[in-house]
Write an enzyme that holds these catalytic residues in place. Sequence first.
Site, PDB file in Angstrom:
ATOM      1  N   LYS A   1       0.858  -1.197   0.000  1.00 37.04           N
ATOM      2  CA  LYS A   1       0.000   0.000   0.000  1.00 37.04           C
ATOM      3  C   LYS A   1       0.886   1.236   0.000  1.00 37.04           C
ATOM      4  O   LYS A   1       1.602   1.478   0.963  1.00 37.04           O
ATOM      5  CB  LYS A   1      -0.898   0.010   1.242  1.00 37.04           C
ATOM      6  CG  LYS A   1      -2.006  -1.049   1.226  1.00 37.04           C
ATOM      7  CD  LYS A   1      -2.854  -0.994   2.496  1.00 37.04           C
ATOM      8  CE  LYS A   1      -3.920  -2.093   2.464  1.00 37.04           C
ATOM      9  NZ  LYS A   1      -4.741  -2.114   3.687  1.00 37.04           N
TER      10      LYS A   1
ATOM     11  N   LYS B   1      -5.322   6.825   1.659  1.00 42.15           N
ATOM     12  CA  LYS B   1      -6.018   6.928   2.954  1.00 42.15           C
ATOM     13  C   LYS B   1      -5.096   7.392   4.079  1.00 42.15           C
ATOM     14  O   LYS B   1      -5.569   7.917   5.087  1.00 42.15           O
ATOM     15  CB  LYS B   1      -6.607   5.576   3.323  1.00 42.15           C
ATOM     16  CG  LYS B   1      -5.537   4.507   3.437  1.00 42.15           C
ATOM     17  CD  LYS B   1      -5.679   3.519   4.542  1.00 42.15           C
ATOM     18  CE  LYS B   1      -4.313   2.892   4.782  1.00 42.15           C
ATOM     19  NZ  LYS B   1      -4.324   1.657   5.498  1.00 42.15           N
TER      20      LYS B   1
ATOM     21  N   SER C   1      -2.809   2.227  14.548  1.00 47.70           N
ATOM     22  CA  SER C   1      -2.345   2.685  13.238  1.00 47.70           C
ATOM     23  C   SER C   1      -1.256   3.746  13.365  1.00 47.70           C
ATOM     24  O   SER C   1      -1.378   4.712  14.113  1.00 47.70           O
ATOM     25  CB  SER C   1      -3.522   3.263  12.447  1.00 47.70           C
ATOM     26  OG  SER C   1      -3.087   4.318  11.612  1.00 47.70           O
TER      27      SER C   1
ATOM     28  N   GLU D   1       3.633   6.402   6.377  1.00 44.93           N
ATOM     29  CA  GLU D   1       3.407   6.594   4.938  1.00 44.93           C
ATOM     30  C   GLU D   1       2.742   7.949   4.638  1.00 44.93           C
ATOM     31  O   GLU D   1       3.105   8.631   3.684  1.00 44.93           O
ATOM     32  CB  GLU D   1       2.532   5.442   4.428  1.00 44.93           C
ATOM     33  CG  GLU D   1       2.489   5.264   2.925  1.00 44.93           C
ATOM     34  CD  GLU D   1       3.788   4.758   2.328  1.00 44.93           C
ATOM     35  OE1 GLU D   1       4.076   5.148   1.199  1.00 44.93           O
ATOM     36  OE2 GLU D   1       4.522   3.997   3.004  1.00 44.93           O
TER      37      GLU D   1
END
Lengths: 334, 334
Positions: free
Chosen positions: B106, B189, B252, B279
């Site tokens: 991702k 996201k 997260s 990220e």
Amino acid sequence: MRRIVIVGDGGWGTAVAIHLARKGLEVGLWSHDAAYAEHLRDQPHEPAVPAGYEIPRAVEISADLRALLPRADAVVSAIPTEFLRDVWTRHGALLPPSIPVVSLTKGVEQGTMRRPSEILHELVPDRPVVVMSGPNIAWEVAKGFPAAIVAAGDDAGAVHAVRTAFSNGKVRVYGNRDAIGVELGGALKNVIALAAGLCDGLGLGHNAKAALLTRGIVEIARLGAALGGERRTFFGLSGIGDLMTTCYSPTSRNRTVGERIGRGERPEDVVASMAQVAEGVKTAAPVRELGHRLGVPLPIVEEVDRVLREGKEPRDVVEALMLRGLKDEAEDLL
Amino acid sequence: MRRIVIVGDGGWGTAVAIHLARKGLEVGLWSHDAAYAEHLRDQPHEPAVPAGYEIPRAVEISADLRALLPRADAVVSAIPTEFLRDVWTRHGALLPPSIPVVSLTKGVEQGTMRRPSEILHELVPDRPVVVMSGPNIAWEVAKGFPAAIVAAGDDAGAVHAVRTAFSNGKVRVYGNRDAIGVELGGALKNVIALAAGLCDGLGLGHNAKAALLTRGIVEIARLGAALGGERRTFFGLSGIGDLMTTCYSPTSRNRTVGERIGRGERPEDVVASMAQVAEGVKTAAPVRELGHRLGVPLPIVEEVDRVLREGKEPRDVVEALMLRGLKDEAEDLL
């Protein structure tokens, strides 16, 4: 708009009254109970005020709609679904002609499956109805936390006026033309919230819960479209947005019911222990039936209803949902 | 498919290896580090195994791709974005011809803004690439909790074979034709997750967070459509589903970075304190630039980047987002 009267003294109605008063509008708040109205007037910061809100002194609180309504530029209907017909049958004639009626009720009428705005159109006709819905926990709005709401209705002028009246730097009101979709999102999400609660109670984790919500909104959107709403509306604030708030906030009544059942309590015991029946418990069966009648597959709603009324084990529900045939997501994503 | 080789020993790759081995498939797991491979082989239940997973003894763990690949029916590329080009430049020639390559990465490549599947098409050409993404916290899958994933790619036969190989009663794999949309959802996201973290850190509540996520996915969908994806994909499991998991799970990395900044830490201090850069921190600026270049308004991404690079106060971000002109939700909902 200068004067707005909130009809209904529940958590959401009171929160909206506080928000509008804080904005400097002239606000009336109607309670069906004179004693409670007096109590609210005298002790606006007592814990008895829903969720401990503090109601500004400027809010005119009364059980007499005759006194509150005459100079109103808009009325906000904040009555629970089950009392909506009764309240407006009794008091509808008092409403000034042609002023906008803002509907905050989330639900559908038992038996008729009518939306709150349909009931309002029936009982207080010839007034534009503006539906407001979104991811809104009442006490957060009452405390002045930021929030977004959607306003929808056929009368663009009324929608615009309501949006302007309700918006400030804390509350952002988006418009949407699809009143049916906006209204159904708030009503149908409660069954999915029950399923999310089952997921929490069973301790199935974040992956399963997010999948359930994402697939749940697809299911709601499918039914909503068959009932005249637009699919895309369900992927906005009044659909997935509201569903998220309901399912991730620990205090949601529907989610909590599901969680207790998921932990092993019997559905009838959970329902019997609650002062007010959670909306999702009442709507699961009729929504399931509606799906059958309209030919709309509602796998999550079906399983929730089986748990509630047919004694199905919550753990078997998950298995039933996971073991269905593989399918393409795109087929029913909008 | 009988034999599948996972290239990459990170949390997600290892979890997928465990899942496939539990299904009875023959599984190889490649680590770039021989010592770590040996460690994993010897102590599959040690805390050093990512997140404490237990790797079944049947999984063949090795740092030698030559030994693992020959009989493979499919390869799973589970390499972080920043090492992807290097790994496949060095080892791509070892891949058996024409077997499917499943991409779990991702992200987008720094500088080129290329998607992982584009890099794979470039470095291991003539193999069908199947992108898999969704709301998947790795350790939950490793522990056998239920989850849904989306598989997407141009080669319908390869997608079908991969879905069948990965599915069981715990993991449900949905198909989707829109590989670009599925892949971009997982990459974009992370910037929204940073914003959700700011929201948490500032203590803004559930209403603001749900509104942010709902509007955030609209923003991502808008950009994704400009980049060749389909808007609706972003409202599915690999879009809003993944975003929910990321933003509501306390662990997260991107959400946590945002939360710490929201609580008052300086962005540079938060980044300096982390072993691996989140990220979203790396993609905010290039994504913002991309929006400018393509004429796609990305108000949330813009504000996140201002906090990260221009020292803007997190609290002012919320105000900036709330005080924009009133608009119609429908305009950009799909």
